[in-house]
Write a protein that holds these residues in place. Structure first.
Motif, mmCIF file in Angstrom:
data_model
loop_
_atom_site.group_PDB
_atom_site.id
_atom_site.type_symbol
_atom_site.label_atom_id
_atom_site.label_comp_id
_atom_site.label_asym_id
_atom_site.label_seq_id
_atom_site.Cartn_x
_atom_site.Cartn_y
_atom_site.Cartn_z
ATOM 1 N N ARG A 104 38.303 44.746 25.803
ATOM 2 C CA ARG A 104 39.009 43.479 25.947
ATOM 3 C C ARG A 104 38.597 42.767 27.224
ATOM 4 N N ARG A 105 38.554 41.469 27.156
ATOM 5 C CA ARG A 105 38.204 40.612 28.285
ATOM 6 C C ARG A 105 39.486 40.049 28.893
ATOM 7 N N ASP A 106 39.637 40.196 30.202
ATOM 8 C CA ASP A 106 40.818 39.674 30.896
ATOM 9 C C ASP A 106 40.449 38.359 31.572
ATOM 10 N N PRO A 107 41.037 37.228 31.147
ATOM 11 C CA PRO A 107 40.688 35.937 31.744
ATOM 12 C C PRO A 107 41.004 35.837 33.233
ATOM 13 N N TYR A 108 41.893 36.693 33.741
ATOM 14 C CA TYR A 108 42.268 36.639 35.152
ATOM 15 C C TYR A 108 41.650 37.777 35.965
ATOM 16 N N LEU A 110 39.490 39.990 38.415
ATOM 17 C CA LEU A 110 38.853 39.757 39.703
ATOM 18 C C LEU A 110 37.882 40.891 39.974
ATOM 19 N N GLU A 111 36.620 40.532 40.199
ATOM 20 C CA GLU A 111 35.565 41.520 40.448
ATOM 21 C C GLU A 111 35.543 42.589 39.361
ATOM 22 N N GLY A 112 35.749 42.148 38.132
ATOM 23 C CA GLY A 112 35.656 43.043 36.994
ATOM 24 C C GLY A 112 36.882 43.881 36.722
ATOM 25 N N GLU A 113 37.921 43.739 37.537
ATOM 26 C CA GLU A 113 39.138 44.529 37.357
ATOM 27 C C GLU A 113 40.273 43.632 36.879
ATOM 28 N N PRO A 114 41.074 44.114 35.912
ATOM 29 C CA PRO A 114 42.177 43.286 35.416
ATOM 30 C C PRO A 114 43.180 42.966 36.518
ATOM 31 N N ASP A 115 43.700 41.750 36.475
ATOM 32 C CA ASP A 115 44.679 41.325 37.472
ATOM 33 C C ASP A 115 45.805 40.554 36.780
ATOM 34 N N PRO A 116 46.980 41.181 36.660
ATOM 35 C CA PRO A 116 47.287 42.570 36.974
ATOM 36 C C PRO A 116 46.933 43.466 35.790
ATOM 37 N N PRO A 117 46.870 44.779 35.984
ATOM 38 C CA PRO A 117 46.691 45.671 34.835
ATOM 39 C C PRO A 117 47.932 45.647 33.955
ATOM 40 N N GLY A 118 47.731 45.976 32.694
ATOM 41 C CA GLY A 118 48.859 45.986 31.761
ATOM 42 C C GLY A 118 48.527 45.197 30.512
ATOM 43 N N TYR A 119 49.506 44.510 29.999
ATOM 44 C CA TYR A 119 49.322 43.806 28.733
ATOM 45 C C TYR A 119 49.052 42.320 28.962
ATOM 46 N N ARG A 120 48.569 41.658 27.900
ATOM 47 C CA ARG A 120 48.455 40.203 27.841
ATOM 48 C C ARG A 120 49.032 39.770 26.492
ATOM 49 N N ASP A 121 49.941 38.835 26.528
ATOM 50 C CA ASP A 121 50.524 38.285 25.302
ATOM 51 C C ASP A 121 50.015 36.852 25.168
ATOM 52 N N SER A 212 44.904 34.637 41.051
ATOM 53 C CA SER A 212 44.261 33.336 40.862
ATOM 54 C C SER A 212 45.275 32.313 40.370
ATOM 55 N N GLU A 213 45.353 31.182 41.056
ATOM 56 C CA GLU A 213 46.257 30.126 40.617
ATOM 57 C C GLU A 213 45.683 29.352 39.442
ATOM 58 N N GLU A 214 44.361 29.344 39.309
ATOM 59 C CA GLU A 214 43.714 28.701 38.178
ATOM 60 C C GLU A 214 42.889 29.740 37.426
ATOM 61 N N LEU A 215 42.632 29.457 36.170
ATOM 62 C CA LEU A 215 41.913 30.395 35.313
ATOM 63 C C LEU A 215 40.511 30.642 35.866
ATOM 64 N N PRO A 216 40.177 31.884 36.262
ATOM 65 C CA PRO A 216 38.864 32.136 36.863
ATOM 66 C C PRO A 216 37.738 32.357 35.857
#
Length: 243
Positions: A104-108, A110-121, A212-216
């Motif tokens: 899965r790709r995390d839109p937020y 940072l440096e390849g690590e999910p921010d924050p880890p967990g779920y995305r709805d 990130s305040e805006e989508l990175p």
């Protein structure tokens, strides 16, 4: 010229335990049309970018004026096409993913690590009913520009937002004026209705606010621009998780 929407962070007085963060990405002009075809391409693009999981199911909900809500679970790969059947209705399609899924790709991220880890709805809204708009952050009251009255708003919920019926009028007889009427949020913040309303939106719920305040994610940002044109981002913090 569209009015620029500033970030909306309404003050909330709930206990923060168990509450989450929700970002809303929406067109920066409420008058800009977003067709069901454009919404479908956006959802399909999220699948192609592996933001969503094509191997799992998605939930489609639909509400038509004067009708009962419809709900259907289906393979995510077919869900973008299901939006095309929502002419004249309010539509949403939603799926939950997890950042520990390496595919899965995390839109937020940072440096390849999910921010924050967990779920995305992820939930995509597309309103195709002419007299309806979506209010992602639900206001308590309308401040009528014609007469100055404050009137409580009891709006039907749709997903995590609410439906604004433009055919309703103030007690003075004035129809909604998006560019002049104001909406009062919980906590007392006041915004023009056109700063809060939209015909389409993508919401992303996370366990907490990302750094990130805006989508990175540049590719996802481009996908949104292709569907919505210019975009604004609203933040709603310490909210109850989606049901």
């Amino acid at each position: 010229m569209p009015v620029h929407r500033e970030r909306v962070d309404p003050v909330r007085d709930e206990e923060h335990l168990g509450l989450v963060h929700r970002r809303w990405l929406l067109p920066d002009d409420v008058q800009r049309p977003v067709s069901l075809q454009q919404a479908g391409r956006l959802w399909r693009g999220l699948l192609e970018l592996a933001v969503l999981d094509a191997g799992q199911e998605a939930l489609v909900r639909r509400l038509r004026p004067g009708g009962a809500a419809e709900e259907l679970e289906m393979p995510a790969a077919a869900s973008s096409g299901a939006l095309l059947g929502g002419s004249g209705a309010a539509n949403l399609v939603t799926q939950v993913t997890w950042t520990d899924d390496e595919e899965r790709r995390d839109p937020y991220a940072l440096e390849g690590e999910p921010d924050p880890p967990g779920y995305r709805d992820y939930t995509l809204y597309a309103i195709d009913a002419a007299a309806w708009l979506l209010l992602p952050i639900v206001p308590l009251a309308r401040l009528c520009a014609a007469c100055g009255r404050r009137a409580a708003l009891e709006l039907p919920r749709f997903g995590d937002g609410a439906i604004l019926d433009l055919s309703l009028v103030c007690s003075c007889g004035a129809a909604f004026d998006l560019g002049r009427d104001k909406a009062e949020l919980k906590g007392g913040a006041v915004f023009l209705l056109e700063e809060l309303a939209c015909r389409a939106a993508l919401s992303i719920e996370l366990p907490r606010a990302p750094q990130s305040e805006e989508l990175p994610d540049a590719q996802l940002a481009q996908l949104l621009r292709e569907a919505f044109g210019g975009t604004d981002e609203l933040a709603d913090d310490a909210v109850a998780p989606a049901e």
